[in-house]
Scaffold this motif. Structure first.
Motif, PDB file in Angstrom:
ATOM      1  N   PRO A 103       0.821  -1.221   0.000  1.00 31.95           N
ATOM      2  CA  PRO A 103       0.000   0.000   0.000  1.00 31.95           C
ATOM      3  C   PRO A 103       0.850   1.264   0.000  1.00 31.95           C
ATOM      4  O   PRO A 103       0.495   2.253  -0.649  1.00 31.95           O
ATOM      5  N   GLY A 145      -1.016  -3.542  -2.374  1.00 32.38           N
ATOM      6  CA  GLY A 145      -1.516  -2.188  -2.602  1.00 32.38           C
ATOM      7  C   GLY A 145      -2.629  -2.142  -3.623  1.00 32.38           C
ATOM      8  O   GLY A 145      -3.503  -1.270  -3.559  1.00 32.38           O
ATOM      9  N   VAL A 193      -6.152  -2.854  -1.967  1.00 36.38           N
ATOM     10  CA  VAL A 193      -6.776  -1.841  -1.109  1.00 36.38           C
ATOM     11  C   VAL A 193      -7.034  -0.520  -1.821  1.00 36.38           C
ATOM     12  O   VAL A 193      -7.833   0.287  -1.360  1.00 36.38           O
ATOM     13  N   VAL A 194      -6.366  -0.291  -2.974  1.00 37.44           N
ATOM     14  CA  VAL A 194      -6.459   1.034  -3.582  1.00 37.44           C
ATOM     15  C   VAL A 194      -7.879   1.338  -4.068  1.00 37.44           C
ATOM     16  O   VAL A 194      -8.313   2.497  -4.016  1.00 37.44           O
TER      17      VAL A 194
END
Length: 329
Positions: free
Chosen positions: A248, A282, A285-286
């Motif tokens: 992330p 990442g 979750v983006v």
């Protein structure tokens, strides 16, 4: 032109193909394309001259008529028909997609050395359109769906149209891990294997003899993600490949490199995370963070969009089914 004649529960139509269309182009060498039509449509198909006689259930006959119309339009664009194009057009018509197959399959992105790059599915067309309309675009899907290849074609198109001054291609070298320092050669030689897929795609889109000059001048830059830190990238088309292997923090670092006059495309497959020690991806979750943000577009591709060997799509679909059964058990 068509002629109609209802017979019990079946419908008969005769489709007259325009005389400007070479019937060999439509039917294929040794009737190869005709066999694809016969396999994909539950109706009898008989060809005599430029007339195609259809007999079968009304829905199938209507589908065959629409398909022939679409194939005629594709031929008129100068694009040669293949069995794959016919199968994809038929799939779109059966799915009642809002866009016509000829508009999707005839959409030219880039031509080089007699080869034209086009989207091959409706989701690919939507993905390409999103790149035109948005500053940051995510292409998420399994291997073989063309997400990176199409992004690179759009990057080269933008460079040739002088919409940007340079192309930056990057991906995390996660596979190297701590072993990178033990590989022989210079830093460039160490990271080259992890960037090789990007070079390979470039060679399909740009004359190979010009690529070294473009790399030397910085017009095209291919580098690992770590090299992006601390930079502000203006007037650039930036592609992050294999984004599922970013943390992330790395994803945030990359997205905040965006400068004026630039466009970012992020591609990855959230089912193929190679991060060590259960580290969170990442890319996973983006979407939760940026969903709904203006000028950011998330595009999902599936096994139906796989454009490698047709068996690859079936393999991906089987793995998806297997994973779904595991989650339910």
């Amino acid at each position: 032109m068509t002629e109609s004649n209802a017979r019990s529960d079946q419908t008969q139509h005769v489709v007259v193909v325009p005389t400007s269309i070479n019937m060999v182009s439509l039917l294929g060498p040794a009737d190869e394309h005709l066999r694809v039509l016969e396999k994909g449509i539950a109706a009898d198909i008989h060809v005599r001259g430029n007339q195609v006689r259809l007999l079968g259930p009304a829905a199938e006959v209507a589908l065959a008529e629409r398909l022939i119309d679409e194939l005629v339009i594709i031929i008129r664009t100068g694009q040669g028909l293949t069995a794959e194009i016919i199968e994809r057009a038929l799939t779109m018509l059966r799915a009642a997609d809002p866009e016509r197959p000829a508009d999707v399959l005839g959409h030219n992105i880039l031509s080089n050395r007699g080869r034209t790059i086009r989207p091959k599915t409706l989701n690919q067309k939507r993905y390409v359109d999103a790149i035109d309309k948005h500053t940051i675009v995510f292409g998420i899907g399994p291997a073989g769906t063309g997400k990176t290849y199409l992004a690179m074609a759009k990057a080269v198109q933008a460079l040739q149209a002088k919409q940007v001054n340079r192309i930056i291609l990057t991906r995390p070298a996660v596979e190297a891990g701590e072993r990178l320092g033990f590989l022989p050669g210079t830093l460039s030689e160490k990271i080259d294997p992890y960037l090789r897929p990007l070079y390979d795609a470039l060679h399909d889109m740009i004359d190979p003899e010009t690529i070294p000059k473009l790399l030397a001048s910085g017009t095209i830059e291919v580098a690992p993600l770590a090299f992006m830190r601390g930079r502000s990238l203006n007037d650039s088309f930036i592609i992050l490949d294999e984004a599922q292997n970013t943390s992330p923090e790395q994803m945030k670092m990359f997205l905040t490199r965006l400068g004026f006059g630039s466009k970012i495309v992020v591609t990855g497959d959230i089912t193929q995370v190679d991060l060590p020690g259960g580290m969170q991806s990442g890319l996973r979750v983006v979407e939760q963070i940026l969903d709904g943000l203006e000028d950011v577009s998330f595009n999902k591709l599936t096994s139906h969009d796989v454009v490698r060997h047709r068996l690859v799509g079936k393999i991906v679909a089987r793995y998806d089914e297997f994973d779904a059964r595991k989650e339910r058990s």
